[in-house]
Design an enzyme around this catalytic site. Structure first.
Site, PDB file in Angstrom:
ATOM      1  N   LEU A 354       0.784  -1.267   0.207  1.00  0.00           N
ATOM      2  CA  LEU A 354       0.193  -0.013   0.075  1.00  0.00           C
ATOM      3  C   LEU A 354       0.805   1.285  -0.005  1.00  0.00           C
ATOM      4  O   LEU A 354       0.503   2.241  -0.401  1.00  0.00           O
ATOM      5  CB  LEU A 354      -0.970   0.002   1.296  1.00  0.00           C
ATOM      6  N   GLY A 355       1.849   1.033   0.651  1.00  0.00           N
ATOM      7  CA  GLY A 355       2.779   2.427   0.767  1.00  0.00           C
ATOM      8  C   GLY A 355       4.159   2.074   1.549  1.00  0.00           C
ATOM      9  O   GLY A 355       4.006   0.965   2.264  1.00  0.00           O
ATOM     10  N   GLY A 357       6.581   4.110   4.306  1.00  0.00           N
ATOM     11  CA  GLY A 357       6.459   5.295   5.017  1.00  0.00           C
ATOM     12  C   GLY A 357       7.926   5.339   5.913  1.00  0.00           C
ATOM     13  O   GLY A 357       8.974   4.535   5.672  1.00  0.00           O
ATOM     14  N   GLY A 358       7.847   6.454   6.769  1.00  0.00           N
ATOM     15  CA  GLY A 358       9.412   6.555   7.386  1.00  0.00           C
ATOM     16  C   GLY A 358       9.653   5.021   8.375  1.00  0.00           C
ATOM     17  O   GLY A 358      11.037   5.144   8.604  1.00  0.00           O
ATOM     18  N   PHE A 359       8.659   4.480   8.751  1.00  0.00           N
ATOM     19  CA  PHE A 359       9.019   3.405   9.748  1.00  0.00           C
ATOM     20  C   PHE A 359       8.704   2.026   8.960  1.00  0.00           C
ATOM     21  O   PHE A 359       9.271   1.007   9.725  1.00  0.00           O
ATOM     22  CB  PHE A 359       7.975   3.484  10.854  1.00  0.00           C
ATOM     23  N   GLY A 360       8.402   1.931   7.790  1.00  0.00           N
ATOM     24  CA  GLY A 360       8.444   0.461   7.043  1.00  0.00           C
ATOM     25  C   GLY A 360       7.107   0.565   6.088  1.00  0.00           C
ATOM     26  O   GLY A 360       6.585   1.659   5.713  1.00  0.00           O
ATOM     27  N   ARG A 361       7.129  -0.640   5.611  1.00  0.00           N
ATOM     28  CA  ARG A 361       6.390  -0.805   4.455  1.00  0.00           C
ATOM     29  C   ARG A 361       4.975  -1.297   4.799  1.00  0.00           C
ATOM     30  O   ARG A 361       4.774  -2.165   6.070  1.00  0.00           O
ATOM     31  CB  ARG A 361       6.804  -1.892   3.590  1.00  0.00           C
ATOM     32  N   VAL A 362       3.859  -0.902   4.284  1.00  0.00           N
ATOM     33  CA  VAL A 362       2.513  -1.329   4.596  1.00  0.00           C
ATOM     34  C   VAL A 362       1.969  -2.045   3.366  1.00  0.00           C
ATOM     35  O   VAL A 362       1.797  -1.827   2.193  1.00  0.00           O
ATOM     36  CB  VAL A 362       1.441  -0.129   4.850  1.00  0.00           C
ATOM     37  N   ASP A 476       3.392  11.587  16.002  1.00  0.00           N
ATOM     38  CA  ASP A 476       3.820  11.915  14.835  1.00  0.00           C
ATOM     39  C   ASP A 476       2.519  12.223  13.723  1.00  0.00           C
ATOM     40  O   ASP A 476       2.356  11.417  12.907  1.00  0.00           O
ATOM     41  CB  ASP A 476       4.322  10.483  14.348  1.00  0.00           C
TER      42      ASP A 476
END
Ligand SMILES: *[C@@H]1O[C@H](CO)[C@@H](O)[C@H](O)[C@H]1NC(C)=O
Ligand SMILES: *[C@@H]1O[C@H](CO)[C@@H](O)[C@H](O)[C@H]1NC(C)=O
Ligand SMILES: *[C@@H]1O[C@H](CO)[C@@H](O)[C@H](O)[C@H]1NC(C)=O
Ligand SMILES: *[C@@H]1O[C@H](CO)[C@@H](O)[C@H](O)[C@H]1NC(C)=O
Ligand SMILES: *[C@@H]1O[C@H](CO)[C@@H](O)[C@H](O)[C@H]1NC(C)=O
Length: 678
Positions: A354-355, A357-362, A476
């Site tokens: 899905l995407g 981001g800064g903390f990981g993949r979704v 955040d």
């Protein structure tokens, strides 16, 4: 002159004394390394097998058995006197009917020689329901208990306990032993069908009972498994016998003793381990003659198959391997198996992404059993530090229920990786609509929708700050962490993740320019998050939604444009309406937009005390409270005040040491220039 006669008399007395001592030793200690021919008094199911095992129970349910040393031991030197020191040691083995269930246990006891009225099951053939706990029992024992009886406050179904007149142990501990070298505790399973040795020491001088357990052939550990300060004087009264009691309950187990030794006033003699009888085999009956013929052929054929299966199993295990620790037990219901998540996301396929981001993949996924649509976030996390607190927080966040919060369903842990499972939000994250290249998507977010999203996020924040059972700080808040559900309602996601990286430098977050503009100055300085640092980020978020711009943008001339400064400047110039996103022309309610912009600026105030609480924010947005009459100079003035009170130089100095801060420092620098000019 020495009197020859008295010398002779003295010699005779001495010899006689020696004889008594030798004789005494014979009476006061014994050792059985196997029980063939042992003169024990047996009752109930207890027998001595042809191989020399003392079989206390024989695999029939609800029965008890006892084995008692035939002669009583002298526990008191004088009638009614204190109980002397003594030691016992024995090797036992429990053959359970199933590898994970057995019942009930063995007691080594000191006390009476008849247990006719004792009950089986949880009473272990030792006591009964009416005399349990009565001091007139005069019994003392060490129980090896394989069932947890809550009525006796048993700690678990695999424990060793010290019992004084009662099955509620004076002290008990999970079976195991402390390694002499490392001091580490090694678990032992009483029902493992493996022989183990117990040592019991009672020190009459200090009235201390120590019990030790170890696998057979492991020397007696130095550190006791369980101990109790118990004066046995008054408990054990002569004549007192020593022996074993054992019972089965509804589960039919075989309880065996392989060897036993005992001594008064000294260590129990060593049991000769080499000559102990063997425990019966645990598991299915030995194979029949027919099988013996067929087996070699079958074996040859199946070896290949077995190898293949083992290889497949090992690969599967590795594929689905997880990290699980004892402290996680209480979080059980919130724990997902990696296998389920792997299946849900079709093996974390790229097409399910899905995407990132800064903390990981979704990844998007559908849970195999419930068919529920979920989003699975994979966060790489090498350090074990703080993980326990973090998981505890994840679980508590999982209990948050609000229509403007993305429901966190649970987690899973693997080596170096944490997986968080959320409700799936079909419309994705808000930033995509604000800055998306896809014009069709952006066109659909009109002012009414944006204002509803701002209000929704505010209401979600109010809930976690003030209305829930404990204060939760999001840490955040930004457009990319606001997700849109099927009705285009804004929902806050990604709770507390920032915390996971609080103390470790995570290169990803420091490079994400997007989060820079959301950092409250006091947060950047002290690292301490509070509801007011969330309010600061929420201010930046409002401006972002109204202006359709990121809080920090790289301009053409390579200097950074701070959204807050830009909006403030327009306000000062009387052109505040110009900052509203051009895409909103037509749909925009200008009055609401002005309110939102000013509220955004107020929330982004560098002085925490000047920011409104989320409850006030909500009241302003709902029009329940008039927005205070603010002028741009209010904000500039207080920023100057801040600089004076905080010491601007030191602020800049500390600011330049951490990267995210430099933007904040710059923003304030710019603002000083502005207010100086007026
Ligand atoms: C176990 O002992 C009891 C009583 O001595 C006896 O009735 C029963 O048949 C025995 N069970 C087995 C499996 O030997
Ligand atoms: C329990 O044992 C005691 C002897 O210690 C006996 O007097 C009593 O009757 C027994 N009670 C039951 C319920 O069996
Ligand atoms: C303890 O046992 C004695 C003798 O069996 C009996 O008289 C007494 O009532 C019992 N005490 C309790 C509290 O049950
Ligand atoms: C244990 O109790 C007996 C009798 O009450 C007493 O003589 C002795 O000193 C006690 N021992 C300890 C170590 O307290
Ligand atoms: C129980 O035994 C353990 C292990 O020896 C010991 O550390 C602990 O102090 C004991 N507790 C009590 C109440 O005696």
């Amino acid at each position: 002159m020495v009197d020859l006669r008295s010398l002779l008399v003295a010699g005779v007395v001495l010899l006689a004394g020696l004889a008594v001592l030798v004789h005494g030793a014979g009476d006061e200690q014994f050792v059985y390394s196997g029980f063939t021919g042992a003169p024990l008094a047996l009752d109930g199911t207890a027998t001595i097998t042809p191989s020399g095992l003392l079989e206390l129970t024989n695999g029939t349910a609800q029965l008890k058995g006892h084995a008692v040393h035939p002669a009583p031991m002298r526990f008191q030197r004088t009638p009614g006197g204190p109980v002397r020191s003594f030691s016992a040691s024995f090797v036992f083995g429990i053959i359970p009917p199933y590898s994970d269930l057995s019942g009930h246990g063995i007691v080594f006891f000191v006390g009476r020689d008849s247990f006719a009225t004792a009950l089986p099951s949880q009473y272990l053939g030792f006591l009964n329901s009416s005399n349990n706990g009565n001091f007139t029992n005069h019994v003392f024992g060490v129980e090896l208990d394989t069932i947890q009886s809550t009525e006796f406050k048993d700690p678990d179904n695999n424990h060793v306990g010290i019992d004084v007149n009662s099955l509620t142990s004076a002290n008990a501990s999970t079976a195991g032993y402390y390694d002499d070298g490392t001091g580490a505790f090694h678990d032992l399973t009483l029902i493992s069908a493996k022989p183990m040795q117990v040592w019991l020491d009672y020190d009459g001088e200090t009235a201390q009972v120590n019990v030790f357990l170890a696998p057979l052939r492991t020397p007696k550990p130095t550190r006791p498994l369980v101990s109790a300060a118990q004066n046995l004087s008054g408990v054990v009264v002569d004549p007192a016998y020593v022996g074993f009691s054992s019972a089965t309950g509804t589960v039919r187990s075989e309880h065996y003793v392989l060897g036993w030794s005992f001594a008064m006033d000294g260590p129990a003699p060593d049991i000769d381990i080499a000559s102990l009888p063997k425990l019966p085999r645990f598991g299915p009956n030995p194979r029949s003659k027919v099988l013996e013929v067929v087996l070699p052929i079958a074996t040859a054929a199946s070896v290949l198959g077995v190898v293949a299966v083992v290889v497949a199993l090992v690969r599967r295990r590795l594929k689905y391997a997880e990290l699980r620790e004892d402290w996680e037990v209480e979080f059980g219901p919130h724990r997902f198996t990696y296998k389920d998540l792997f299946r849900a996301t079709e093996g974390f396929k790229t097409k399910m992404l899905l995407g990132a981001g800064g903390f990981g993949r979704v990844y998007r996924g559908v849970l195999p059993k419930s068919k529920r649509e979920v989003a699975v976030k994979k966060v790489s996390h090498e350090s074990r530090q703080g993980i326990k607190e973090f998981v505890a927080e994840v679980v508590s966040i999982g209990r948050l229920r609000h229509r403007n919060i993305v429901q966190l369903l649970g987690y899973c842990r693997r080596k170096g990786e944490l997986l968080l499972v959320y409700d799936y939000m079909p419309n994705g994250s808000l930033d995509k609509y604000l800055y998306g290249k896809d014009d069709k998507a952006t066109a659909t977010l009109d002012w009414a929708q944006r204002f509803r999203i701002i209000k929704g996020v505010a209401s979600g924040l109010l809930y976690i700050h003030e209305d829930w059972e404990q204060v939760v700080i999001h840490r955040d808040i930004k457009a990319s962490n606001v997700l849109l559900d099927s009705d285009m309602n804004g929902r806050l996601g990604d709770f507390g993740l920032a915390r996971l990286y609080d103390h470790g430098a995570d290169p990803q977050t420091t490079h994400v320019v997007g989060t820079m503009g959301y950092l409250a100055p006091e947060l950047a300085r002290s690292g301490k998050a509070s509801p007011l640092t969330d309010v600061f980020a929420f201010g930046a978020f409002i401006l972002e939604v109204v202006c359709g711009r990121r809080p920090v943008e790289q301009s053409m001339t390579d200097s950074r444009l701070m959204l807050v400064d830009w909006v403030l400047e327009h306000w000062q110039n009387g052109t505040l309406a110009d900052v509203i996103d051009a895409k909103l022309k037509g749909s925009c309610d200008e009055e609401e937009a002005m309110l939102a912009l000013k509220l955004g600026l107020l929330c982004s105030h560098p002085l925490p005390a000047a920011r409104p609480s989320m409850r006030q924010v909500m009241q302003y947005l709902d029009g329940d409270m008039p927005f205070p009459e603010l002028t741009p100079s209010h904000l500039s003035f207080s920023m100057l005040a801040l600089m004076r009170s905080e010491g601007f130089d030191s602020f800049i100095l500390s600011a330049s040491t951490t990267q995210p801060l430099s933007s904040t420092a710059m923003s304030i620098g710019t603002m000083t220039g502005l207010s100086d000019g007026r």
